[in-house]
Design a protein around this motif. Structure first.
Motif, PDB file in Angstrom:
ATOM      1  N   UNK A 103      10.883   6.499   0.021  1.00  0.00           N
ATOM      2  CA  UNK A 103      10.942   7.847  -0.559  1.00  0.00           C
ATOM      3  C   UNK A 103      10.036   8.820   0.196  1.00  0.00           C
ATOM      4  N   UNK A 104       8.891   8.318   0.633  1.00  0.00           N
ATOM      5  CA  UNK A 104       7.926   9.187   1.314  1.00  0.00           C
ATOM      6  C   UNK A 104       8.537   9.813   2.570  1.00  0.00           C
ATOM      7  N   UNK A 105       9.258   9.015   3.341  1.00  0.00           N
ATOM      8  CA  UNK A 105       9.812   9.521   4.598  1.00  0.00           C
ATOM      9  C   UNK A 105      11.193  10.151   4.440  1.00  0.00           C
ATOM     10  N   UNK A 122       7.944  -0.021  -6.903  1.00  0.00           N
ATOM     11  CA  UNK A 122       7.794  -0.986  -5.817  1.00  0.00           C
ATOM     12  C   UNK A 122       7.335  -0.247  -4.553  1.00  0.00           C
ATOM     13  N   UNK A 123       6.264  -0.687  -3.908  1.00  0.00           N
ATOM     14  CA  UNK A 123       5.746   0.039  -2.745  1.00  0.00           C
ATOM     15  C   UNK A 123       6.771   0.246  -1.625  1.00  0.00           C
ATOM     16  N   UNK A 124       7.689  -0.723  -1.428  1.00  0.00           N
ATOM     17  CA  UNK A 124       8.719  -0.539  -0.401  1.00  0.00           C
ATOM     18  C   UNK A 124       9.588   0.677  -0.704  1.00  0.00           C
ATOM     19  N   UNK A 142       0.836  -1.190   0.000  1.00  0.00           N
ATOM     20  CA  UNK A 142       0.000   0.000   0.000  1.00  0.00           C
ATOM     21  C   UNK A 142       0.878   1.249   0.000  1.00  0.00           C
ATOM     22  N   UNK A 143       1.028   1.915  -1.132  1.00  0.00           N
ATOM     23  CA  UNK A 143       1.851   3.128  -1.170  1.00  0.00           C
ATOM     24  C   UNK A 143       1.183   4.272  -0.421  1.00  0.00           C
ATOM     25  N   UNK A 144       1.996   5.186   0.135  1.00  0.00           N
ATOM     26  CA  UNK A 144       1.464   6.296   0.920  1.00  0.00           C
ATOM     27  C   UNK A 144       1.693   7.624   0.205  1.00  0.00           C
TER      28      UNK A 144
END
Length: 282
Positions: A275-277, A268-270, A14-16
Motif C-alpha cells: 500500500x505504501x508504494x 499484515x506488514x506485507x 517492519x511497516x513503513x
C-alpha cells in the motif's frame, strides 16, 4: 531456532510510514540477512567477524537498490508511465543479486540473476560457462495458473517485465474481494473500468518484489543443496533444469503465520508495504 531467526530478519516485519523508515527497513534488514548468510557459508579458515561485516555491508548495498526499485514503482503509480517499470525490475534484480551474493559469502559482483515469469537467468563471472538458464517451479505454477484462469495482457507484460493477466472476477478470500493478486511473480488484475488498474499493478509488483527479495533463503541452503547434488543423481539432473524458488513457500509461510495468530489482512506488514508504494498519499 534458525527458522525463527529467518522469519525475524526476512524484512517483512517492519511497516513503513515514510521514505526514511522505508530505506532503513530495506537497508537494515538486508544487511542482517547478508551478514547471517555469510556466517552460515563461512569457509573454515575465514575469520567470522570479517565475514559477517562483509556480508552486512554488501547486503546493505543490495537493500538500498531494492528500496530505490520500489520508489520507481511508486513513480509509475503516480504517472501511469510504464517506462519506470523495466528500470525498476533491473534495479531490483541487481539489488537481490548483491544480497544473494552477500548471504552466499561471495563478492558482491560475482553472480547476477534476472527472472521473467518462470524463467531464471544467471550470469556468473567466475564460472567457465557464465550464462545459465533454469526454470523456477513455483513461478511456473503461478504462470500456469494465470493462463488457466485469466487472459494474458501481452502489452502490459512486455512493458513491465512481469507476466500480467486480466481476469473477470476473483473468488472471495478471508472476507476480501481482491482487485488483483500476485501468485509468486505472476500478476492478475480484475477487468473493471471502475478501478485504477495501474495502482493495482503497482501494489502487486511490490508483492512480486517481496517474493524475489526472499531468494536469500537459497543462499542459506547452499551447502545442503550441494550435498544433495553429490549424493543424488536425480537431484543433480533436476538442478540442471530447475532452480527451486524456496522463497515462494517462505513468502507464503509468513502470511500463514500471521493468519494463524489472527492478524487482520490489512494489518499484515506485507500488505502495508504494498500500500505504501501504490498509494498517492505519499
Amino acid at each position: 531456532m534458525r527458522i525463527i531467526l529467518i522469519l525475524l530478519i526476512s524484512g517483512y516485519l517492519y511497516p513503513q510510514r515514510n521514505d526514511s523508515q522505508a530505506a532503513f527497513y530495506n537497508v537494515g534488514s538486508k544487511a542482517i540477512i547478508g551478514g547471517v548468510g555469510a556466517l552460515i557459508n563461512k569457509k573454515p579458515k575465514e575469520k567470522g567477524s570479517k565475514v559477517f561485516f562483509k556480508g552486512m555491508y554488501q547486503g546493505a548495498l543490495g537493500g538500498y537498490l531494492t528500496f530505490e526499485s520500489k520508489r520507481l514503482v511508486r513513480q509509475f503509480n503516480r504517472t501511469d508511465n510504464y517506462a519506470y517499470l523495466w528500470p525498476s525490475k533491473i534495479l531490483n534484480s541487481a539489488g537481490n543479486s548483491i544480497i544473494y551474493n552477500a548471504a552466499a559469502n561471495r563478492n558482491f559482483w560475482e553472480r547476477w540473476y534476472m527472472d521473467f515469469g518462470f524463467n531464471y537467468l544467471e550470469y556468473d563471472f567466475k564460472r567457465e560457462k557464465k550464462l545459465r538458464y533454469r526454470i523456477l517451479p513455483f513461478a511456473l505454477y503461478g504462470n500456469a495458473y494465470g493462463f488457466a484462469t485469466s487472459k494474458l495482457d501481452l502489452k502490459r507484460t512486455l512493458y513491465s517485465g512481469h507476466f500480467i493477466f486480466q481476469r473477470k472476477t476473483f473468488p472471495e478470500s478471508r472476507g476480501i474481494k481482491p482487485e488483483g493478486i500476485a501468485l509468486h511473480n505472476t500478476i492478475q488484475f480484475k477487468r473493471n473500468i471502475n478501478i485504477d488498474i495501474e495502482a493495482v499493478i503497482a501494489h502487486e509488483i511490490i508483492h512480486v518484489y517481496q517474493y524475489t527479495s526472499a531468494f536469500f533463503i537459497n543462499a542459506y541452503a547452499k551447502e545442503p543443496i550441494k550435498r544433495l547434488e553429490e549424493k543424488s543423481d536425480f537431484f543433480r539432473k533436476y538442478n540442471k533444469v530447475f532452480y527451486t524458488d524456496l522463497n515462494a513457500p517462505l513468502h507464503q509461510g509468513l502470511y500463514n503465520v500471521q493468519y494463524f495468530f489472527g492478524v487482520d489482512y490489512y494489518d499484515i506488514p506485507q500488505e502495508k508495504e504494498a500500500d505504501y508504494y501504490s498509494s498517492n498519499h505519499f
